[in-house]
Design a protein around this motif. Sequence first.
Motif, mmCIF file in Angstrom:
data_model
loop_
_atom_site.group_PDB
_atom_site.id
_atom_site.type_symbol
_atom_site.label_atom_id
_atom_site.label_comp_id
_atom_site.label_asym_id
_atom_site.label_seq_id
_atom_site.Cartn_x
_atom_site.Cartn_y
_atom_site.Cartn_z
ATOM 1 N N ASN A 1 5.944 -1.346 4.080
ATOM 2 C CA ASN A 1 5.596 -0.559 5.182
ATOM 3 C C ASN A 1 6.163 0.770 4.925
ATOM 4 O OD1 ASN A 1 6.209 1.149 7.581
ATOM 5 N ND2 ASN A 1 4.906 -0.555 8.426
ATOM 6 N N VAL B 1 6.622 3.490 6.594
ATOM 7 C CA VAL B 1 7.445 4.267 7.257
ATOM 8 C C VAL B 1 8.925 3.769 7.198
ATOM 9 C CG1 VAL B 1 7.948 4.761 9.842
ATOM 10 C CG2 VAL B 1 5.676 5.042 8.957
ATOM 11 N N THR C 1 1.384 9.210 -1.185
ATOM 12 C CA THR C 1 1.270 8.110 -0.378
ATOM 13 C C THR C 1 0.115 7.339 -0.839
ATOM 14 O OG1 THR C 1 -0.614 9.548 0.873
ATOM 15 C CG2 THR C 1 1.652 9.821 1.786
ATOM 16 N N GLU D 1 -5.226 5.825 10.156
ATOM 17 C CA GLU D 1 -4.344 5.265 10.738
ATOM 18 C C GLU D 1 -2.738 5.293 10.166
ATOM 19 O OE1 GLU D 1 -4.221 1.064 12.376
ATOM 20 O OE2 GLU D 1 -6.346 1.890 13.158
ATOM 21 N N GLU D 2 -2.866 4.905 8.843
ATOM 22 C CA GLU D 2 -1.641 5.236 7.939
ATOM 23 C C GLU D 2 -1.214 6.410 7.667
ATOM 24 O OE1 GLU D 2 -1.775 2.574 4.422
ATOM 25 O OE2 GLU D 2 -0.271 3.785 3.462
ATOM 26 N N GLU E 1 -1.670 8.996 9.786
ATOM 27 C CA GLU E 1 -1.304 9.537 10.719
ATOM 28 C C GLU E 1 0.239 8.845 11.286
ATOM 29 O OE1 GLU E 1 -3.953 8.257 13.931
ATOM 30 O OE2 GLU E 1 -4.960 10.213 13.781
ATOM 31 N N GLU E 2 0.481 7.686 11.136
ATOM 32 C CA GLU E 2 1.549 6.988 11.341
ATOM 33 C C GLU E 2 2.866 7.567 10.459
ATOM 34 O OE1 GLU E 2 1.292 2.707 10.925
ATOM 35 O OE2 GLU E 2 3.598 2.434 10.756
ATOM 36 N N VAL E 3 2.419 7.693 9.189
ATOM 37 C CA VAL E 3 3.468 8.114 8.259
ATOM 38 C C VAL E 3 3.880 9.565 8.679
ATOM 39 C CG1 VAL E 3 3.648 9.187 5.881
ATOM 40 C CG2 VAL E 3 2.861 6.791 6.379
ATOM 41 N N SER E 4 2.582 10.476 8.932
ATOM 42 C CA SER E 4 2.949 11.888 9.194
ATOM 43 C C SER E 4 3.908 11.835 10.561
ATOM 44 C CB SER E 4 1.745 12.494 9.879
ATOM 45 O OG SER E 4 0.669 12.793 8.630
ATOM 46 N N LYS E 5 3.814 10.937 11.523
ATOM 47 C CA LYS E 5 4.126 11.110 12.631
ATOM 48 C C LYS E 5 5.694 11.001 12.366
ATOM 49 C CE LYS E 5 3.670 8.893 17.027
ATOM 50 N NZ LYS E 5 2.770 7.855 17.593
ATOM 51 N N ALA E 6 6.069 10.132 11.406
ATOM 52 C CA ALA E 6 7.606 9.766 11.217
ATOM 53 C C ALA E 6 8.052 10.835 10.298
ATOM 54 C CB ALA E 6 7.742 8.403 10.311
ATOM 55 N N CYS F 1 -6.665 14.108 9.968
ATOM 56 C CA CYS F 1 -5.187 14.264 9.208
ATOM 57 C C CYS F 1 -4.567 15.798 9.398
ATOM 58 C CB CYS F 1 -5.260 13.633 8.001
ATOM 59 S SG CYS F 1 -6.079 12.101 7.636
#
Length: 451
Positions: A166, A168, A188, A200-201, A203-208, A237
């Motif tokens: 994962n 993140v 990435t 999705e991936e 977005e999730e990584v960006s958010k973290a 993105c």
Amino acid sequence: MVLEKLSDSLKNTLQKIAGSLFVDEKLINELIKDIQKALLQSDVNVKLVFELTEKIKQRALKEESPKGLTKKEHIVNIVYGELTNFLGKEQRKIEITEKPFKIMLVGLFGSGKTTTAGKLAKYFMKRGFKVALLGLDIHRPAAMDQVKQVGEQINVPVYTNKEIKNAVTIYKIYESEYKKYDVLIIDTAGRDALSEDLIEEIEEVSKAIEPNESLLVISADIGQAAQKQAEQFHKSCGITGVVITKMDGTARGGGALTACAVSGAPIKFIGVGEKVDDMEQFNPPGFVGRLLGMGDLEALLEKAKESMQMTEEEAEDLGKRFLKGEFNLIDLYEQMQAMKSMGSLSKIAEMIPGFGQLKLPKEMLDVQEGKLEKWRYAMDSFTKEELEDPDIVDANRIERIAKGSGVSSGEVRELLKQYRQSKKLVKMFKGSKGDISKFMKKFGGKLPMGM
Ligand code: GDP
Ligand code: MG
């Protein structure tokens, strides 16, 4: 250079203008057709090509040439200006504004993300920043090893973890480490296409991570399809810029460049080879100048800056003095040494306005390492006054310098000759300061490409 074919056709087109007796509508129409053909051949979108050439045509037909410029020169300036606008107008630099400054690379499989991560790391290292790499490609087993290798090659720490699936989580494990660095470059995972899954991936990584820059890495070989890709990534993105890779290996690079430019995503770098130094900051005016054979003094100074590891001020100062023609033997030596470490001198010469076209004596471009060393010895025997004003060195002194330094008098003479030749060339830049119209005037109203 990249886009060699496009460059050749555009140069030929401009030569045609140069060779014509006078400029009339027929000639302008011919120019427009030639430019269209050249751009279409490098996969630039048809609609874009027609929009661009229509603009050039209208301006060429309607505008009066500014004072001091001939009609021909004015037309070349119009082509230069419009092509520059076409490619994004001005350079969009990345400013490191906080620590750690996080640059995340996104893009499809094989676009060149990992390679670019290494290139960027080296780029910022050279500029004095402390850099680390973070490998978050959890999908390809070999990816972590690849990013490790890249880091080892350039001596940059790499944070990654093969056990964890994962992105993140991997990011979080090393989170306390990142503040040690000025710049953190994040590689990435890609996919074959911009799938839901990838969005999705990212977005999730960006958010973290909350990256300062999200750069989309696109391979130039997809040509004008780059537009759609850039738009899609931008929409889903929120990318802040684009890196176009593999500009060295494709005739379709023109398509990719222009497509990205119209997508509104600024092109920040281009990749021009597989090696870690094969990357350039993208600077539309300089790029187009080179394409049209007008040279790019800025790029030269940029390179000189890197290889001599001068401070910005020193580089600027040297550049200014160089432009003013106020340089002495020590500057010449430094200049040559800098060029030497930049690679082939003739390649460098291509970047200096006019040098590429001047047909310099071959020996001037072929300074061998051994020769530079001898010159250094000889220069050790010069007095300070002589170094600053080599013209005062007479035959007598040449003999003495030769004796004192163990270098032959022929070689001392050669050094002085080289100095005078360079000085003469440099004088031609005087006052032109990269301004093409002024620079053209220096050639007696003739264009550098022999116009
Ligand atoms: P990733 O899957 O996006 O991480 O792509 P990689 O960085 O692994 O690169 C894929 C391939 O493209 C590798 O073989 C690289 O050597 C090559 N590559 C990347 N950038 C360039 C470039 O600017 N020029 C050339 N010729 N090859 C490149
Ligand atoms: Mg990769």
